[in-house]
Every structure is written in structure tokens, then in C-alpha cells.
Design a protein around this motif. Structure first.
Motif, PDB file in Angstrom:
ATOM      1  N   ASP A  31      37.826  36.007  32.996  1.00 21.80           N
ATOM      2  CA  ASP A  31      37.191  36.873  33.993  1.00 21.80           C
ATOM      3  C   ASP A  31      37.543  38.346  33.811  1.00 21.80           C
ATOM      4  O   ASP A  31      37.121  39.189  34.596  1.00 21.80           O
ATOM      5  CB  ASP A  31      37.548  36.414  35.410  1.00 21.80           C
ATOM      6  N   GLY A  32      38.335  38.650  32.792  1.00 17.88           N
ATOM      7  CA  GLY A  32      38.690  40.033  32.517  1.00 17.88           C
ATOM      8  C   GLY A  32      39.831  40.560  33.364  1.00 17.88           C
ATOM      9  O   GLY A  32      40.215  41.724  33.230  1.00 17.88           O
ATOM     10  N   ASP A  77      28.538  41.221  28.544  1.00 21.97           N
ATOM     11  CA  ASP A  77      29.300  40.802  29.725  1.00 21.97           C
ATOM     12  C   ASP A  77      30.796  41.017  29.496  1.00 21.97           C
ATOM     13  O   ASP A  77      31.506  41.552  30.374  1.00 21.97           O
ATOM     14  CB  ASP A  77      29.011  39.334  30.025  1.00 21.97           C
ATOM     15  N   LYS A  81      33.515  43.802  31.330  1.00 24.41           N
ATOM     16  CA  LYS A  81      34.780  43.402  31.953  1.00 24.41           C
ATOM     17  C   LYS A  81      35.944  44.228  31.409  1.00 24.41           C
ATOM     18  O   LYS A  81      36.799  44.703  32.169  1.00 24.41           O
ATOM     19  CB  LYS A  81      35.045  41.915  31.699  1.00 24.41           C
TER      20      LYS A  81
END
Length: 402
Positions: A31-32, A77, A81
Motif C-alpha cells: 500500500d506504499g 499506481d 504511492k
């Protein structure tokens, strides 16, 4: 025959990038926010580990470049992030620049300003701008460049200092890592300031950026390159006197193509001619480290006679690009063979087919090094990811020309 080989090679590189390197790193990033700062050589995640600026910036560059060149949405994406993490947690909101390391929760852990890390943050952000056109990311990259020029550039001595404190004051221990010498200037930092300044010039073609690229090239050709040995000197005191004579074959071959790339961006024929001769000398000198199996060993110290014959992942990746670049520059098929041979070595020995990504190195005795990280402070997707992207681009260009 040549065309068939190039097409097959391009396809192998594309498969390695898309099916191995990128999936490993997108999974690593998650999810970073909550990703582990380190995965050791046996595949164990270490969520307690700090997250290094170099790791974060290099992931940003890799995902951004991969999106720009492949259009794959998962890369965009991931790049978003990492850019958010860098902007919110790594950039120092008080003094500028970037922290060297952040804690697992994102708070600053080591606040020194290592010039190398600031440079890689510029490299990642400028590539994100190339991929997305984001004006806020450009502002961040420009501000970091301004901090380098204001605080790090030593006009009196003609170079960029290795490191400073959080508020840009002198620092006693300026080392990039524990294995490095504690010197005022280094080859490694100047090489990896050339990359970001050249990349920033692509998206922000201002005279002061071009001048920074120009002087960094002069530093490489006039101070760092040793014309007698054909290699780069690695460490220097504040008066630019070399400290030791260790040869780094990986940095020689990496510099051989990065200085050409930067000179081409400047568009100055005189600069390009001078850089071209140094580039070829470096590539030929680096080839002294090529082994019968096609690999490139790590280092040699002519003062002690000691050779470090380990085959590090990043050295092999840069050798593929550097030797291919020299084939393009000279037409000498020997360089094409060397590039191809290193790629064969990588596929045979360095790829971790069971767990993805590449091993850190193969020891001189042929055993796999599982003591050093699979991912972490220094083990990032930039060298091998960039190798794939660079070779794919260069092969496409050759195929189009022929």
C-alpha cells in the motif's frame, strides 16, 4: 541472424521486467505505507527496518520509467504511492533536502543530508514528471536542485560535498556507507548527481541545470577519470587529491554510458567529443574485469593486489547497458558480444527463479550470496529495471534503423 537475435533479446528483457522485476517490487511496496524496510537474502521480511531515502527514490524512478515506457497501470499506481511517501515523509519541510532514513512509521530516523540521496530524489521526481507531467512533482524536484546548488556545491573547491547535517552544516562523518572512505568528495556521489541533473534538464530546461550538467561532466573527465589507468578514482580529499587507487569495474562501465547520455542532452558537439573519448576508455578499462563466463567482477586494488571477484547484481546490470552503448558508439561487435554474454550470465546465475528478483551477488567460488538483502536500503529495482528498459529502447532503435 542479427535481427532475430535482437528480437529474441528484447523479448527476454521484456519478460524479465514485466514478469519478474516489477511484480516483485509492486508486491514489496504494497500500500506504499506499511511495507517492510527490508527483505533479507533468505526472503524474510523485516518490518522493523528503517526505510532508506535511496530505496524510496529509486523505486519512484523505476515505477515512473516503467509506466512511461510500457503504459502499464500498475506501474503508475505504484509510482503515485511512492511519490506521496517521498513528498510527505522524506522531504524535510523545514530545511529542504531529504532525510537519509525514515522509521517504519514514517517519522524521521536519520536526518543528515547525504548529497547522493538528494540526487536520487531529484532523479525519481523528474522521472515521475516525465511519466505524468505532474507540476507539483516538478516543483519538488526544482526545490531539491536548488538546495543542492545553495548548500552542497562548493564553488571554491569545484565539487559537491558528500554530506551535511540536517540544517546544512559541516558533518564529521560524511561516508555514504560503512564500506566507503570518509572523504570530502567521491566519484559515486558526483556520478549520481549527474544522472538527476541530466534528467531534470529533460523536464526543466533551465540554463542553471544545463550548467550543473556541464560542470559535472568536467568533473568526471578532468578530475575523477585517471587517463593513465583508464579507470575512475573513487575518493578524494577537499583538494581533489585521490585517496587510494581501488578500481570499481561496475562504476567504470556505468559511468561510460551515463556521461554520454548527459552530454547528448546538452547538445554541445565539443563537450560530446571530449566525453566520447573518456567513455570509450572507461568501457575498455572496465573490460579488464570481464571473466571467461561473461560476468564482470567487483573491484581490484592495484596497491595491495587484492581482487574482489564477487559478481554483484548491479555491476552485471550496468555492464549490459554500458557495453551495448559502446557497441552503438563504435560499431565494434566485441562490445555487443560482451553485453550479450553478461545478460546470459545474469539469466543463468543471478535470477531467483523460486522467489523472484535477483540475488545480491554470486560469490567468487560460484555460490549464491544469501547473506545480503533481496530488498532494502541498497537493494532496489533501479539497476536491473533500468537495464531492461534501456536495452529494450536501444534494441527497438537498432531494429528500426535496420
Amino acid at each position: 541472424m542479427m535481427e532475430k537475435m535482437l528480437v529474441q533479446w528484447r523479448n527476454e528483457l521484456s519478460e524479465e521486467l514485466i514478469c519478474d522485476i516489477l511484480p516483485f517490487w509492486t508486491a514489496f511496496l504494497g500500500d506504499g505505507v506499511h511495507f517492510a524496510g527490508r527483505i533479507d537474502g533468505r526472503g524474510k521480511a523485516h518490518p522493523e527496518a528503517g526505510k532508506g531515502a535511496v530505496l524510496i527514490a529509486r523505486m519512484l524512478w523505476t515505477f515512473s520509467a516503467a509506466y512511461r515506457m510500457t503504459g502499464r497501470p500498475e506501474c503508475l499506481d505504484a509510482a503515485r504511492k511512492v511519490r506521496e511517501l517521498l513528498a510527505l515523509r522524506l522531504i524535510d519541510p523545514v530545511y529542504g533536502g531529504v532525510y537519509w532514513e525514515i522509521a517504519p512509521d514514517g517519522d524521521p530516523l536519520c536526518c543528515k543530508k547525504q548529497s547522493y540521496a538528494v540526487g536520487f530524489a531529484i532523479y525519481g521526481l523528474s522521472e515521475y514528471v516525465r511519466a505524468t507531467g505532474d507540476p507539483a512533482a516538478l516543483d519538488e524536484a526544482v526545490a531539491l536542485f536548488g538546495a543542492l546548488e545553495e548548500h552542497v556545491w562548493d564553488a571554491a573547491r569545484g565539487g559537491y560535498a558528500e554530506a551535511l547535517t540536517r540544517d546544512w552544516r559541516p558533518l564529521e562523518d560524511m561516508r555514504l556507507s560503512e564500506k566507503d572512505a570518509n572523504t570530502y568528495f567521491s566519484m559515486n556521489t558526483h556520478l549520481h548527481l549527474l544522472e538527476p541533473c541530466a534528467n531534470l534538464l529533460r523536464v526543466w530546461p533551465e540554463d542553471r541545470v544545463a550548467e550543473a550538467v556541464r560542470r559535472l561532466l568536467r568533473i568526471h573527465t578532468d578530475r575523477i577519470f585517471d587517463p593513465q589507468a583508464g579507470h575512475l578514482n573513487l575518493f578524494f580529499d577537499a583538494e581533489w587529491q585521490p585517496q587510494g587507487r581501488t578500481v570499481s569495474y561496475g562504476h567504470d562501465i556505468e559511468a561510460s554510458w551515463l556521461i554520454v547520455e548527459a552530454a547528448d542532452l546538452l547538445g554541445d558537439p565539443q563537450v560530446r567529443a571530449g566525453v566520447g573519448s573518456v567513455s570509450e576508455a572507461l568501457a575498455r578499462a572496465a573490460a579488464e574485469g570481464v571473466q571467461p563466463d561473461g560476468s564482470l567482477i567487483y573491484e581490484y586494488d592495484p596497491l595491495t593486489g587484492h581482487t574482489d571477484a564477487d559478481r554483484h547484481w548491479w555491476v552485471q546490470a550496468e555492464a549490459v547497458v554500458g557495453f551495448f552503448n559502446m557497441y552503438e558508439q563504435t560499431g565494434d561487435a566485441m562490445f555487443l558480444r560482451r553485453s550479450r554474454d553478461v545478460w546470459r550470465y545474469i539469466r543463468t546465475h543471478l535470477l531467483d527463479s523460486a522467489n523472484g528478483e535477483w540475488f545480491w551477488s554470486v560469490r567468487a567460488d560460484g555460490s549464491v550470496n544469501r547473506e545480503d538483502d533481496k530488498a532494502g536500503f541498497w537493494k532496489c529495482p533501479y539497476h536491473n529495471g533500468r537495464m531492461c528498459l534501456e536495452l529494450m529502447r536501444r534494441i527497438e532503435r537498432l531494429l528500426a534503423e535496420n
